[in-house]
Design a protein around this motif. Structure first.
Motif, mmCIF file in Angstrom:
data_model
loop_
_atom_site.group_PDB
_atom_site.id
_atom_site.type_symbol
_atom_site.label_atom_id
_atom_site.label_comp_id
_atom_site.label_asym_id
_atom_site.label_seq_id
_atom_site.Cartn_x
_atom_site.Cartn_y
_atom_site.Cartn_z
ATOM 1 N N ALA A 45 0.771 -1.024 -0.060
ATOM 2 C CA ALA A 45 0.017 0.194 -0.050
ATOM 3 C C ALA A 45 0.790 1.354 -0.072
ATOM 4 O O ALA A 45 0.529 2.061 -0.555
ATOM 5 N N THR A 46 1.952 1.203 0.660
ATOM 6 C CA THR A 46 2.949 2.556 0.732
ATOM 7 C C THR A 46 3.630 2.689 -0.468
ATOM 8 O O THR A 46 3.592 3.768 -0.953
ATOM 9 N N ARG A 104 2.211 1.856 -3.378
ATOM 10 C CA ARG A 104 1.573 2.530 -4.394
ATOM 11 C C ARG A 104 1.025 4.029 -3.905
ATOM 12 O O ARG A 104 0.790 4.687 -4.915
ATOM 13 N N VAL A 105 0.853 4.350 -2.967
ATOM 14 C CA VAL A 105 0.887 5.650 -2.339
ATOM 15 C C VAL A 105 2.128 6.466 -2.995
ATOM 16 O O VAL A 105 1.674 7.653 -3.716
ATOM 17 N N TYR A 130 1.530 6.976 -6.952
ATOM 18 C CA TYR A 130 0.617 7.672 -7.259
ATOM 19 C C TYR A 130 0.452 9.231 -6.794
ATOM 20 O O TYR A 130 0.037 10.110 -7.469
ATOM 21 N N HIS A 131 0.954 9.443 -5.577
ATOM 22 C CA HIS A 131 0.924 10.863 -5.123
ATOM 23 C C HIS A 131 2.414 10.746 -4.203
ATOM 24 O O HIS A 131 2.584 10.954 -3.204
ATOM 25 N N ASP A 161 12.116 6.947 -0.820
ATOM 26 C CA ASP A 161 10.774 6.893 -1.483
ATOM 27 C C ASP A 161 11.297 6.794 -3.177
ATOM 28 O O ASP A 161 10.563 6.175 -3.734
#
Length: 499
Positions: free
Chosen positions: A306-307, A309-310, A313-314, A351
């Motif tokens: 989930a991290t 994917r965040v 996309y953002h 990141d």
């Protein structure tokens, strides 16, 4: 005279004060914990700072889960490389001298993160622990590189390498190798045994001659067999449904354990090894987590996925947006600040590393070094012009102004947001571009590309199919990009919702 440090004096004052029943100094609040604390992981209870039994298990569960998330995110490059290797092996390309070659290019049956249909790929993996120093004879005209088991750059081959596109012999030696190095080789010294060889052949002059160039000239064999090497085999991977994308469940950590067991202990730093060891993965020891730890690592994998994917996309890091002065533009790059090592000023961009490795495979500085009229450059659109996810049941349009600035060609490919691989539709090669038969220009020389479940009337040649109920994203590839792309005086439109 006895002199006390500030800390010792404070401790003595605290002890004397407590003995005399005085009020505790205000400073103690900063170094003390109440008997009951409400936290995001629940209520934690202590007896004068000593954790109670329920608190011990809650905190350790949280610690192990957090470390699992950290290990997942920090080692995506390694697990992705392992998954590509095992995926190729399952499809028949196992062994350094068995080259995975996509002779009819790569279609959407094959799951490879953000691979494309416009390139002739050739892959293999060294096994230096078994084979020893390994020779790679590279044909002329190749674009290629070697990555180690953590997907770190180990050296270029071909056009951007020391053979400068003329072809040549490369010698890949194992970590710590101190044997003789014969003359006549370009030397590569990766830090691991299992290393990914990536070669890309240009199809500018046709697919058949590009395939023949590779199959007639590419050779891989152990140096010890140089006098009489076994034949290099080419395994055609086109039209084969197989998977090279890593899992996002507990098995992710099982894959990482395989990498740790195969590679030298100093392939990664003590700090990284320590984090991995903290969740039970230690070189030379079995990875055998109990049910509690399996549960926590499964949760960690879900949170880490989930991290990632965040972040995809953002992203909240600088250097991702291609047009940072336009807050409404969603066009982005996979390499933040065009930095392929993800490190700057002695600091690793955590990141930025996740952003790339979660969505792509293979690293070389050449990917981010844009030269007018040469190589390629990419723009990603992962959201629509309203910064919303693309909806496969709707119709969208991408406008490309006239005089698309490329020396060779441009192409738009559509991808599945779940697998990050080519979207599987009735179009086996989900790409259109300047080389597509039936692609039509507008009257002013511009292009419109449509994304929809069905082709808009009269736009069949300019259409990429989407799937209702699924999202998607796209990559615009510029082959031989020219100055207007590089200096941003020409730019693609945003992808607008039509209906």
């Amino acid at each position: 005279m006895i002199r006390l440090s500030a800390v010792s004096a404070f401790a003595l004052a605290f002890t004397l004060g407590s003995a005399l029943g005085q009020v505790l100094p205000a400073e103690l609040e900063a170094i003390s914990i109440p008997d009951k604390v409400e936290t995001p992981i629940g209520t934690l209870e202590f007896f004068d700072g000593v954790p109670k039994d329920a608190t011990i298990s809650t905190v350790y569960d949280n610690l192990d889960r957090m470390r699992g998330v950290e290990v997942f995110l920090d080692n995506v490059g390694a697990v992705s490389m392992y998954s590509v290797r095992t995926g190729l092996a399952d499809a028949g390309a196992k062994g350094a001298n068995k080259i995975a070659l996509f002779e009819q290019l790569m279609d959407s049956q094959t799951l490879v993160v953000t691979a494309n249909t416009s390139t002739l790929y050739a892959y293999t993996y060294t096994d230096l622990a078994n084979d020893g120093p390994t020779v790679i004879e590279v044909p002329p005209g190749m674009l290629g590189f070697l990555n180690d088991a953590w997907q770190r750059f180990a050296g270029n081959m071909g056009v951007t390498g020391p053979d400068k596109g003329k072809g040549g012999k490369y010698l890949v030696v194992p970590p710590g190798y101190d044997g003789a190095i014969p003359d006549g080789y370009f030397l590569l010294k990766p830090s691991t045994n299992r290393n990914f060889m990536f070669l890309r052949g240009s199809i500018k002059n046709g697919l058949k001659p590009a395939v023949e160039n590779i199959t007639s000239k590419l050779r891989v064999y152990p140096l010890k067999d140089a006098a009489n090497p076994a034949a290099t085999e080419f395994v055609n991977m086109s039209n084969k449904p197989f998977n090279t994308v890593f899992a996002s469940d507990f098995s992710y950590f099982e894959s990482l354990n395989k990498v740790i067991q195969e590679e030298p202990i100093d392939a990664i730093s003590p700090e990284v090894r320590g984090a991995i060891a903290a969740i039970g993965i230690v070189k030379g020891k079995p990875f055998a987590p109990d049910e509690r730890m399996k549960k926590l690592l499964s949760e960690a994998a879900t949170l880490a996925d989930a991290t990632a994917r965040v972040i995809t996309y953002h992203p909240r890091i600088d250097g991702v947006r291609i047009y940072p002065d336009d807050p409404n533009s969603v066009w982005s790059t996979a390499f933040a600040n065009k930095n392929t090592s993800f490190e700057a000023d002695g600091t690793m961009g955590l990141d930025a590393r996740v952003l790339y490795y979660f969505n792509a495979g293979g690293v070389t500085p050449a990917m981010a070094a844009t030269h007018p009229g040469q190589g390629s450059d990419y723009g990603l659109a992962v959201l629509d012009s309203n910064k919303q996810p693309f909806d496969g049941s709707k119709t969208y349009r991408l406008h490309l102004p006239k005089d698309v600035p490329v020396n060779d060609f441009w192409a738009v490919t559509i991808y599945d947001t779940q697998t990050r691989s080519q979207l599987q539709t009735s179009q086996p090669f989900p790409t259109i571009g300047s080389q597509t038969d039936g692609m039509t220009k507008n009257a002013d020389g511009s292009y419109d590309v449509y994304f929809a479940p069905e082709a808009p009337a009269g736009k069949e040649g300019n259409w990429l199919q989407t799937v209702p109920g699924k999202s998607w994203f796209t990559i615009l590839r510029m082959y031989g990009p020219l100055e207007p792309w590089i200096n941003k005086t020409w730019r693609p439109g945003e992808i607008d919702l039509v209906e």
